[in-house]
Design an enzyme around this catalytic site. Sequence first.
Site, short mmCIF file in Angstrom:
data_model
loop_
_atom_site.label_atom_id
_atom_site.label_comp_id
_atom_site.label_asym_id
_atom_site.label_seq_id
_atom_site.Cartn_x
_atom_site.Cartn_y
_atom_site.Cartn_z
N GLN A 112 8.70 15.16 -4.60
CA GLN A 112 8.28 14.00 -3.80
C GLN A 112 9.20 13.80 -2.59
O GLN A 112 9.62 12.68 -2.31
CB GLN A 112 8.27 12.73 -4.65
CG GLN A 112 7.14 12.66 -5.66
CD GLN A 112 6.97 11.26 -6.25
OE1 GLN A 112 7.93 10.50 -6.38
NE2 GLN A 112 5.75 10.91 -6.61
N ALA A 144 0.82 -1.21 0.00
CA ALA A 144 0.00 0.00 0.00
C ALA A 144 0.86 1.26 0.00
O ALA A 144 1.87 1.34 0.70
CB ALA A 144 -0.93 0.00 1.21
N GLY A 145 0.44 2.22 -0.79
CA GLY A 145 1.16 3.49 -0.83
C GLY A 145 0.32 4.58 -1.47
O GLY A 145 -0.56 4.29 -2.28
N TYR A 200 7.31 11.29 -0.34
CA TYR A 200 7.24 9.94 -0.89
C TYR A 200 8.63 9.30 -0.96
O TYR A 200 8.81 8.14 -0.56
CB TYR A 200 6.62 10.00 -2.29
CG TYR A 200 6.41 8.67 -2.96
CD1 TYR A 200 5.28 7.89 -2.69
CD2 TYR A 200 7.33 8.19 -3.89
CE1 TYR A 200 5.09 6.67 -3.31
CE2 TYR A 200 7.14 6.97 -4.52
CZ TYR A 200 6.02 6.22 -4.23
OH TYR A 200 5.85 5.01 -4.86
#
Length: 242
Positions: free
Chosen positions: A144, A83-84, A147
């Site tokens: 990002q 999951a991300g 992230y």
Amino acid sequence: MGRVAVVTGGTRGIGACISKALHEEGYAVAAVYCGNDEKAKAFRDETGIAVYKWNVGNPEECAAGIRDVEADLGPICTLVNNAGITRDGMLHKMSYEQWSEVMRVNLDSMFNMTRPLIEPMRERNFGRIINISSINGQKGQMGQTNYSAAKAGVIGFTKALAQETARKGITVNCICPGYVDTDMVAAVPPKVLEGIIASIPVGRLGTGPEIADMVCFLARESAGFTTGAVIAVNGGQYIANG
């Protein structure tokens, strides 16, 4: 009962491919999702794979969800932390919520999902933990910072836990996909996508099944000597050790 695998983010994109591939390998798969009930139901109806809804960024929900899966399917031997989310933005314009939401889902989930399972795996002297990072966790990506930092953290988590669990028959490995042909990548503007593909030496995007094949290898008993590995599946776009 047979082999049981949990795949987070398991009903869409790369996660759906991983769930399907493990199902074909004979696993009883629990595909975990958080947001889209309609797509999760369609995935379940299409594949026959059980779906479960919880937020991997919430430790209480993870512990309760894992108990539900084991009550339904049996002891979990394989965990795929896939999951991300992205909440992109330049750091000088990024809000704390953009930062923290990505950290909760992409990095805190490593602890939230693995902690309830690691002791039972140690007691059984067997387990397979496969973490999905990203090419951008290896090389970084403008816009990002959240992230890239979270996905780099996944790599560090993998290497440390692999050392803790190696003598207990538990392998912990990490896959770093490059740009893969998913709905998320398909939403990139065509000109930008052309540039991305031009930067990939093999001249194309990756596919979900190519990532899923690597997961299946790492999940097998025969992969017991592979642990702490950081495996790049990116078409040669970024070549590095770790």
